[in-house]
Structures are given as structure tokens and as C-alpha cells.
Scaffold this active site. Structure first.
Site, PDB file in Angstrom:
ATOM      1  CB  CYS A 195      -2.688   6.381   2.705  1.00 20.06           C
ATOM      2  SG  CYS A 195      -3.721   5.239   3.650  1.00 20.06           S
ATOM      3  CD  GLU A 227      -1.679   2.349   1.726  1.00 16.98           C
ATOM      4  OE1 GLU A 227      -1.228   3.220   0.946  1.00 16.98           O
ATOM      5  OE2 GLU A 227      -1.829   2.524   2.933  1.00 16.98           O
TER       6      GLU A 227
END
Length: 608
Positions: A355, A321
Site C-alpha cells: 500500500c 486505510e
């Protein structure tokens, strides 16, 4: 003789009814006793893990001038009393005010190897644990987290500079949600599954078992030290694995406490606490973990540059990620006033260090000016400060000042290219907290897709506003970056919003909401430069196991697989053996019954 009202009438079943009644009550009683026993046996256990003194808002310490992770190299007074010259150290500090939290010794490559060995030995017993035993650990962790939620929030605030509200939403709630899902649904995701068999194997039964991998690793970022540490740990444990967690150097202080709580829980539940290991090291020592042949899977949360180096030697499975540039598409006729609070939190929660935070607002030209006015007016009212303030604080600090020059440079370049800085755009000097890492809440309008600021992940409290004319154009703008992590679509027509969501190149989309997929037990991850693989939910849990297919005889007492004489080694006749297998294929798979019957005839003839 007629019966009086006081004469009893006996029936042939009255005695049986009483017996059935007694048996029914006995069965219910036994079930209640057994249920009570199971509840007691599997209930959460209390354990103590006191909060560090520094978690108190009024705690005081040395204020480091221009604090950094290497401040101890400039001020030897920050080092511990006993120093090992051959070791490296990491300075821990509160980024909201520069207070020194401690200087901790970094792990060496040799020590990382030792921790791997400890986890490997402990996992051999843990992999044999049953679902109830694993659930008991999860229940105990959930109870402790809920009971100690304020202390946990304060620890995250002290080490990252965030606010208590941001910690509650981004750290506590998300972690509680994942623990709850594992307790209620984790077994269902991992339990063995029956698989269908083809007609040729009608006498067989097949089952897929999800086996623990062994010892896995997680390399996680600093923006959510509680959630980012606990999330991979609890998933690994529930799947039957041991785990070595490498935290960011920025949050060694808090990560040590959070991982210590899990280790204390394991001890309380009767398990070896070596099952969970924490590695705190500088990047140059990290390959001792990520390139170890003993690591069976790596979960990486962080920057693209570092993520590409993970697992490059032993082809270890990796879930990556790597951040994003999440858009929020605002469809025509959307209620701007209604959704403005959601958008503000999407941008400025955790000082934009999220994020899946909203970085780009893509709004129809008819509502562009309205949105800019709303965002600017709300951003001007945001108050920055430390979590210990009595007065309300909306945004905390960033993790450090290291990226301030880069952010200011991109903002100036955008302005030079025609963008309008409606508010903020620079670092912010706090009146009382001179060493705090604060960046002003920023709104930039008139941003175009070709600008650097529209392409690069900012990871800060910066809202970009971009306009579009057609929905097709909005989709193209949203898909125009290298990233594809999350997105949001807002609009009055949910069916249209879903159609737009389906065309976005990303891993997750929230319709008329922001980042709710982070709390739900859904697969979390992205596409393109945002990485690959998924963690969380059934998909994430399964990635921490390997599937083992086991096929057995359905009726072992009746039929077993045997090799026909025509195919037995040494083969007597090539023509006859070919006729046999050719007829078998035609009988099983030919298109039409006539061909299948011809195949069966050929098969029988070849067998004789």
C-alpha cells in the site's frame, strides 16, 4: 604524651560511618534482589506452536488447475472428508505454484456472533490486567517470533507467494518493531495524564484516564498476513481490549496459524485465549462483524470500495486505510545511481503489492532519461519464482491472477496514449510453475497525469516514470490523484526536500528513504481517498481507548465547591443573581485589571 605510629586515633564518627556503609550495601543488595525478582516475574515465557508441514519448501500437494478460492466447487476432491452442506468453504492454495493447502470451512453469521460473545466475556477479566501482565504477553510474543522467524517467513511465503527476504523485511521486522515499542513505551502512551485547570477551578485537580473500549474488530488485507494480523491484535490487547480479527479469504491458512500462536501465548501466560478471535468468512457474512453493536472500534485495511461499507449502521468509530498511489519526487541533481537500489525495492518488494509502495517516479527532465535507463536495466535482471528455490529469487508471485486482465488493459491504454513500455507489461509464464500468478517487472516511461494508469492504484510490480520542469509542477503532479497515503522525496538538499514534503497531500513522507515510517512507531494512515484515522504509535494506541476525565478536590479537607446563596434555588432576586455572575465573568476574563477590579466589586456587592 606524643602518639606513636601504631596508636589509633578514634573519631566520634567512625562508628556511624560503618553503619552507613552497611546500610548502603544492604539497600543495594535489596534493590538487586527486588530487581531480580521483577525480571523473573515479568520475563518472557516460552511456548510451543509448531509450524505446519506445508511451510517446508520441499512440501508437495495437489496442484490445482487455474486455482481460486472457489476451486472446491469445481473439484469436489479438494473438499475435506466431512462436509457440512449448509456451510460454505474456502480453498487455500499457494499462489506461486497452485499447490493445495487445504479447504477450510467459512464462518457463518451465527458463528461470528458466538465468537463476539466469547471475546466479550474474556475481555472483562483482561481489562483489569496491569501493565506488567500485558508487557509479559508482548515479551513472550516477541521472543517466540524472533526464535521462529524462519518458520513464520515460510508460512507467509507459502500463502502469499512472496520471497523470504520480502517476508523478513515487511512481516518480521515490522512486527518485531511494534512489539518492542509497546513493551518499552506503550504504558507511557496510555497512562493517566494530569490536565491544567482554570483559575476558577484552582481548588480542583483533573486527570484523564484512557479506558479500554471493550471488544474491537480488525478487517485486514492479505498482502502481509503476519503483520496485518498481529499489529491490530497486539495494540488491542495492550490497550486492554478483546479483538475479533477478520482476515482476507486469500490468507485464511496462514492467518489461522498466526492467530493460533497468539492464543497459545495467552494460555501460557494464564489468560483466556477467547480474548482473540479469528473470523474467516466470505464478504456476505462480514456485516455480522462490522455491523454488530458489540464492536466498539473497527480497524480496516483494504480496498476503498469495501472500506466504505464498514460501520455504516451503528456509527462505530473506524480507522480506514484504503491504499494509495504513492509518488517519489526526485529533486534536481539527485544521485540516481546511489538511490536506484532503494527505488527498486520501493516498487518491486512484495511484487508491488504494498500500500505504501512507490507507484510514480516524478523526476526532473534533466535526469529523466538517466532514471529510465537505470530502472529498465535493473528490472530486466529481476528473477521471479518460488521461495523454495535454491537459486536466488528477487520477486515472488502476486496473490492471484484475478487482476491481470485489468493491469494489462491499463498498460495497453497507456501505451495507446503515448506512454512507452520499457520492459514487461504482461503476465509472465513461469517455466516450471504453470499455475503460478506471476506478473513481469514493468517499467513504463512517458506517463502523463491525465492517464488512467497514473490515477488508479495498481498494486503490482509496475514503475511509472513522469517528468517535470519545475518543483511546483512536481508537487502538483504528486497531489493530482484522489489518494494521499505516503510519499518519498529525494534530493541533495534536505531542507528543500522537507519543504516539498510539507506541501504534499498525504499522511506520511520519507525524505531520502522509502517507507521507513512503516517500521517506526509513527501514526500510520492517509488523507483524501486513502482513508482517515491512524493506527500504530501513540495515536493508534489511544484510538483503541476512550478518554475519561475525572475531576476531584485538590484539598478536600480545606475547600469544596458550594453554591453561593445568591444562586441557590429558588433564586430570590434575578437582578442580584445576574449581577453576581456578570461580575464573576468580568473578574475572571475581562481584558485589563481595571475591568477585573470593577467585576470583583460587583461580585462582592451582589453577594451581600
Amino acid at each position: 604524651m606524643p602518639l606513636s605510629a601504631f596508636d589509633s586515633v578514634s573519631t566520634p564518627y567512625s562508628g556511624y560511618d560503618a553503619v552507613y556503609l552497611v546500610l548502603a550495601f544492604s539497600a543495594v543488595g535489596m534493590w538487586l534482589v527486588f530487581k531480580r525478582y521483577e525480571d523473573i516475574r515479568n520475563r518472557a515465557l516460552d511456548f510451543e506452536w509448531p509450524a505446519p508441514e506445508a511451510a517446508h519448501p520441499a512440501w508437495q500437494s495437489i496442484t490445482i488447475r487455474n486455482p481460486s478460492l472457489a476451486s472446491h466447487l469445481e473439484d469436489a476432491g479438494l473438499l475435506p472428508q466431512i462436509v457440512f452442506p449448509e456451510h460454505k468453504y474456502i480453498t487455500c492454495y499457494d499462489p506461486s505454484n497452485g499447490l493445495h493447502l487445504g479447504t477450510l470451512r467459512a464462518d457463518t453469521a451465527f458463528e461470528i456472533g458466538e465468537k463476539l460473545g466469547k471475546a466479550t466475556r474474556a475481555q472483562k477479566l483482561w481489562r483489569k490486567s496491569d501493565w506488567d501482565q500485558r508487557r509479559k504477553v508482548m515479551k513472550s510474543l516477541l521472543k517466540w517470533l524472533v526464535d521462529n522467524r524462519e518458520a513464520c517467513a515460510r508460512v507467509t511465503c507459502r500463502d502469499t507467494g512472496k520471497t523470504m527476504v520480502d517476508s523478513a523485511l515487511g512481516e518480521i521486522m515490522t512486527t518485531c518493531s511494534k512489539l518492542e515499542w509497546l513493551i518499552k513505551h506503550g504504558e507511557r502512551a496510555l497512562r493517566p495524564s494530569k490536565r491544567s485547570t482554570p483559575f476558577v477551578l484552582l481548588h480542583k485537580s483533573s486527570t484523564v484516564y484512557n479506558e479500554p473500549l471493550g471488544v474491537v474488530a480488525a478487517v485486514v488485507s492479505w498482502n502481509y498476513p503476519l503483520h496485518n494480523a498481529w499489529s491490530p491484535i497486539i495494540a488491542a490487547l495492550f490497550a486492554g481490549n478483546g479483538i475479533v480479527l477478520k482476515c482476507s479469504e486469500q490468507v485464511v491458512w496462514s492467518s489461522s496459524w498466526f492467530v493460533g500462536a497468539i492464543q497459545q501465548c495467552l494460555r501460557t501466560c494464564g489468560w483466556d485465549d477467547d480474548l482473540v478471535q479469528l473470523v474467516a468468512c466470505w464478504p456476505e457474512e462480514a456485516p455480522a462483524l462490522t455491523q454488530s453493536p458489540w464492536i466498539k472500534h473497527i480497524t480496516f485495511i483494504g480496498s476503498e470500495e469495501i472500506g466504505k461499507k464498514a460501520a455504516a449502521v451503528h456509527l462505530t468509530p473506524v480507522t480506514l486505510e484504503l491504499g494509495g498511489k504513492d509518488p517519489a519526487i526526485i529533486l534536481p541533481n539527485t544521485d540516481i545511481e546511489k538511490w536506484a537500489p532503494t527505488w527498486l525495492r520501493g516498487v518491486f518488494q512484495n511484487a508491488g503489492q504494498n500500500c505504501i509502495g512507490i507507484e510514480r517516479f516524478i523526476v526532473h527532465e534533466s535526469q529523466y532519461e538517466h532514471l529510465v535507463r537505470i530502472l529498465t536495466a535493473r528490472a530486466q535482471k529481476l528473477r521471479l519464482g518460488h521461495f523454495g528455490y535454491i537459486a536466488p529469487v528477487d520477486c515472488g508471485s502476486m496473490i492471484s491472477t484475478a487482476r491481470f486482465d485489468e493491469l494489462e488493459h491499463m498498460i495497453r491504454n497507456a501505451e495507446a496514449e503515448g506512454a512507452e513500455i520499457c520492459h514487461g507489461g504482461t503476465r509472465w509464464k513461469h517455466v516450471y510453475l504453470d499455475e503460478g500468478a506471476y506478473f513481469s517487472a514493468t517499467v513504463i516511461a512517458g506517463v502523463e497525469p491525465h492517464m488512467e494508469i497514473a490515477k488508479k492504484e495498481l498494486f503490482g510490480p509496475i514503475a511509472l516514470v513522469m517528468r517535470y520542469s519545475t518543483i511546483q509542477e512536481a508537487i502538483e503532479i504528486a497531489n493530482s490523484t484522489r489518494y494521499g497515503l505516503g510519499a518519498s522525496v529525494f534530493g541533495p538538499d534536505q531542507r528543500l526536500a522537507v519543504k516539498v514534503a510539507r506541501r504534499l497531500e498525504c499522511g506520511m513522507v520519507a525524505v531520502n528513504d522509502f517507507a521507513v515510517f512503516y517500521v517506526s512507531p509513527l501514526p500510520f494512515g492517509g488523507v483524501k481517498a486513502s482513508g482517515y484515522g491512524r493506527f500504530s504509535g501513540p495515536e493508534g494506541l489511544l484510538s483503541l481507548t476512550y478518554p475519561k476525565a475525572v475531576t476531584v478536590d485538590r484539598w478536600p479537607w480545606l475547600i469544596n465547591t458550594s453554591i453561593p446563596a445568591v444562586l441557590d434555588y429558588p433564586i430570590a432576586s434575578l437582578v442580584q443573581s445576574w449581577d453576581f455572575v456578570s461580575g464573576l465573568v468580568a473578574f475572571l476574563y475581562a481584558n485589563g485589571w481595571q475591568e477585573r477590579i470593577h467585576g470583583l466589586v460587583r461580585l462582592v456587592r451582589a453577594s451581600s
